[in-house]
Design an enzyme around this catalytic site. Sequence first.
Site, PDB file in Angstrom:
ATOM      1  N   GLU A  70      79.072  -9.839 224.742  1.00 18.18           N
ATOM      2  CA  GLU A  70      80.326  -9.196 225.148  1.00 18.18           C
ATOM      3  C   GLU A  70      81.042  -8.597 223.949  1.00 18.18           C
ATOM      4  O   GLU A  70      81.830  -7.663 224.094  1.00 18.18           O
ATOM      5  CB  GLU A  70      81.229 -10.174 225.906  1.00 18.18           C
ATOM      6  N   HIS A 370      80.703 -12.826 228.960  1.00 14.88           N
ATOM      7  CA  HIS A 370      81.425 -13.769 228.105  1.00 14.88           C
ATOM      8  C   HIS A 370      80.718 -15.124 228.093  1.00 14.88           C
ATOM      9  O   HIS A 370      80.554 -15.739 227.029  1.00 14.88           O
ATOM     10  CB  HIS A 370      82.860 -13.948 228.609  1.00 14.88           C
TER      11      HIS A 370
END
Length: 402
Positions: A70, A370
């Site tokens: 991410e 994430h």
Amino acid sequence: MHLGHGPDASRRGEPDHSIKAHRRPSHGAEIKLKELGGIVAKTLPVSVVEPQGPQDNTGGMREINGSYGEGGGQLLRTACALAAITGAPVRLRDIRARRVPPGLAPQHLTAVKAVAALCDAQVEGLELRSPELVFRPGKLHGGEFRFDVGTAGSVTLVLQALLPAALACGAPVRIHLSGGTDVRAAPPLDYLRFVLLPLLARMGAEVEFTLQRRGYYPRGGGEVTVVLRAGRLNGLRLEMPGAVQEIRGIAHVSNLPAHIVERMRQTAARMLADTAHAEIEQQVLGRDQAFGQGGAIVLWARTAHALLGGAEVAQRGVPAERIAGTAAQALRDELAAGATLDLHACDQMLIYCALAQTPSCFLARTLSSHAQTTLWLLPQFLPLRVSTRPVGGCIRVDVAPG
């Protein structure tokens, strides 16, 4: 009437104070996790991150590619927290390299400074828009601390870095924070209060949270106090959700007409009616309770074994019905999938599961980018074993200390 905020404070046009970075080769092979632009398919095959053995907390520098996965602020915050907890120095390079603008934004500076204060760390490259940072931690300690993000940068994102380190201090910690409480691209304050902190309490964490005032984009001005007591974390075992017991929520607006929050409440209650009656509190706040105009809706469902959330922050030009509909649909999706941690809790609870004394497990509807990045990062600091495998419509994640 519409309600909301402009672009994230980190995208504003601050002056460029970036420093020159020297690229260094990465040491050791990077663990490659499949990247699918935000989610992992539900047919994810069984995968295991092998433990890398005990870490030398007095020696070698960890070299972390800040653009991996991410490639945003969460990687930076988690890496600094892990460095403080383990005592391992870390160098992050290419920080937020794919963001516009890249490098450190104001709220990232505050998060790193805050973690550094807890462990008397020496930090190099801590400047606005810096693409590289070296964090050399000292010993964690308790005490009272005050931090000001200085913009509408999110206090909940700063706490994302602070809480794991504070819980590992071995002494009481009191933190005063000012900034944005409910801003875009960050967990709203009530999601932290009514989803994340209760999940931490299940693991044995003792955290007291006090909201003094809410604050919004562009000026911030919110104020919160967090008190943490020393203690060890137990594993979080959420193997099945069980039946829905209740759905609750808070919809609030500040310095705006009351009909906006009523429309949010009605929309969310209607969308959740086929699951359970939703008790949603309405809050209309004035200048003594909030700085600036803004709002949010946070919903949570308690099942026999799990706690799931859905949330959305108000945005200028977006109808109240759409704001509430997004939050309600997110919660519906988690319940329908049979998840035991919602998508955003999964991202944020992984570090606590890794720090727990005993194994943890949960079911996630998907693994976001994430979460994938955190799974890549954790074993670089901690002896850890993580496995993932499909279970029904979810992914089962098992996390065990090495």
